[in-house]
Scaffold this active site. Sequence first.
Site, mmCIF file in Angstrom:
data_model
loop_
_atom_site.group_PDB
_atom_site.id
_atom_site.type_symbol
_atom_site.label_atom_id
_atom_site.label_comp_id
_atom_site.label_asym_id
_atom_site.label_seq_id
_atom_site.Cartn_x
_atom_site.Cartn_y
_atom_site.Cartn_z
ATOM 1 N N GLY A 62 -2.550 49.621 22.736
ATOM 2 C CA GLY A 62 -3.650 49.383 21.818
ATOM 3 C C GLY A 62 -3.559 48.065 21.082
ATOM 4 O O GLY A 62 -4.575 47.543 20.608
ATOM 5 N N LYS A 117 3.356 42.339 20.706
ATOM 6 C CA LYS A 117 2.897 43.461 19.892
ATOM 7 C C LYS A 117 2.150 42.887 18.695
ATOM 8 O O LYS A 117 2.731 42.160 17.896
ATOM 9 C CB LYS A 117 4.093 44.304 19.436
ATOM 10 N N ASP A 160 -7.820 47.292 15.232
ATOM 11 C CA ASP A 160 -7.977 45.841 15.375
ATOM 12 C C ASP A 160 -6.970 45.211 16.327
ATOM 13 O O ASP A 160 -7.086 44.042 16.681
ATOM 14 C CB ASP A 160 -7.922 45.148 14.006
ATOM 15 N N GLY A 161 -5.970 45.962 16.739
ATOM 16 C CA GLY A 161 -4.996 45.424 17.672
ATOM 17 C C GLY A 161 -4.035 44.416 17.077
ATOM 18 O O GLY A 161 -3.234 43.811 17.799
ATOM 19 N N ARG A 220 8.581 41.012 22.335
ATOM 20 C CA ARG A 220 9.578 42.024 22.663
ATOM 21 C C ARG A 220 9.972 41.913 24.130
ATOM 22 O O ARG A 220 9.142 41.638 24.994
ATOM 23 C CB ARG A 220 9.001 43.412 22.386
ATOM 24 N N ASP A 239 5.114 59.039 24.792
ATOM 25 C CA ASP A 239 4.814 57.641 25.111
ATOM 26 C C ASP A 239 5.810 56.689 24.465
ATOM 27 O O ASP A 239 5.725 55.471 24.679
ATOM 28 C CB ASP A 239 3.375 57.274 24.687
ATOM 29 N N ASN A 240 6.771 57.219 23.713
ATOM 30 C CA ASN A 240 7.817 56.397 23.107
ATOM 31 C C ASN A 240 9.189 56.717 23.681
ATOM 32 O O ASN A 240 10.206 56.424 23.051
ATOM 33 C CB ASN A 240 7.844 56.591 21.590
ATOM 34 N N ASP A 262 9.824 51.047 20.275
ATOM 35 C CA ASP A 262 8.819 51.292 19.239
ATOM 36 C C ASP A 262 9.422 51.728 17.907
ATOM 37 O O ASP A 262 9.462 52.907 17.563
ATOM 38 C CB ASP A 262 7.770 52.304 19.721
#
Length: 464
Positions: A83, A103, A115-116, A167, A237-238, A247
């Site tokens: 995202g 990121k 907003d990303g 990252r 998802d982590n 994350d």
Amino acid sequence: MTQIRLTHHYADALPDLVTPWQGANVPGPKILRMNRALADRLGLADASPQMLAGMEVPEGAHPVAQVYAGHQFGGYSPRLGDGRALLLGEVARDGVLTDVALKGSGRTPYSRGADGKAALGPVLREYLMAQAMTGLGIPTTGALAVVTTGESVWREDGPLPGAILVRTAASHLRVGTFQYAAANGDVQALADYAIARHYPHRAGDYAGFFADVAARQAELIAKWMLVGFVHGVMNTDNMTISGETIDYGPCAFMEAYAPGVVFSSIDRQGRYAYGHQPMILGWNLARLAEAILPLIDTDESQAIARATGILEGVAAQYQAAWLSGMRAKLGLAGEETGDLALAEDFLRGIEGADWTLSFRDLGRDMDGFRSRLMADGWLEGWLPRWQARQDDGSANRMRAANPLFIPRNHRVEEALAAAHAGDMGPFDRLTQVLQRPFDDQPEHEALAQPAPADFGPYRTFCGT
């Protein structure tokens, strides 16, 4: 100046799991901090601010946003994805691929209305935490750089300085990637890619692949537990397939030992509390097993039996890794059947005391150790049992296994507050100290001390 080249291996191999994308333009990208050792190792020391902000694409790169699914706090989301992240590409060194990702680089097709972007505080926090985990010897994604963007991002508390984290990772393959592929695409192609990249000895052996992922994750979570690390968002998802920590959102290091401690502001039910992390390890791995079940065996009943057998062994793998670490933390010589009870009795005795300093002082300052305990009546029975398990190498084992310095929550907040005010000194000092967490560093002794009583309960936030 070295020309930077990135491959697009993942994007080529699995096009259904990515969307070609580019970072948003920002008015004034500047490299605020760079991990020079990591940059030199990957040949990225000459990377420009524009490249590290995603505005300029190096030769050969095809940036993409990755899609994946995931169970978030137990609820399944069929389509998540990057995202506010972007995979620039991979660095190839001696046949090994390392992801380079951003990121906070702007909206993507998976932003879900956000907003990303990222604010400076959370970006610095992840940079610091990744550096700390590296110093502790815990597998982690790498923090390559912090880039300020010259713009503000808006959050509940108003405008904040914008930043981007650069990252690195062995890969960004997650349990959630397999969940998405199983529901929407070719999970076998994904599994073959993951095996070739991370477990090449398992080619064609999907049960063996699953067993290896489970073993790596069991070792990783044991390492977290041994240093008091609380991830805060152990969603599927982590959880990486490579076995790296990923994350660093609402994470924190536990100070006073409390199995139920929770720091994340969004973990209202305590699902990801410190003491629950080994249980969530098994739960997440079960979701991976579900995604690849048809690959394990074409006979569903046989596939379930084989996956279940592997899952049933995870608790023992975790406990073996944890107990091995505890033996080192307690300085025990060799292995004896009573070691688990000895360790568990110690943990019951130190509940409420500082986790990090209790172990450190046990091996160097018994008066200091006693002073930290809520009650010490148990010591009369425990100490002789512990002393009987010591030898000439015990002190060195304890020193090597027990850090003196961790990212103390109040020190992290002080460093971030100073950085927001334009003073990077506290942040740099803390980062440097955490690269040598097992050394005494007497000039920085204050950074090893627990938070003052008036610091109060600590809460962390995702930063989105």
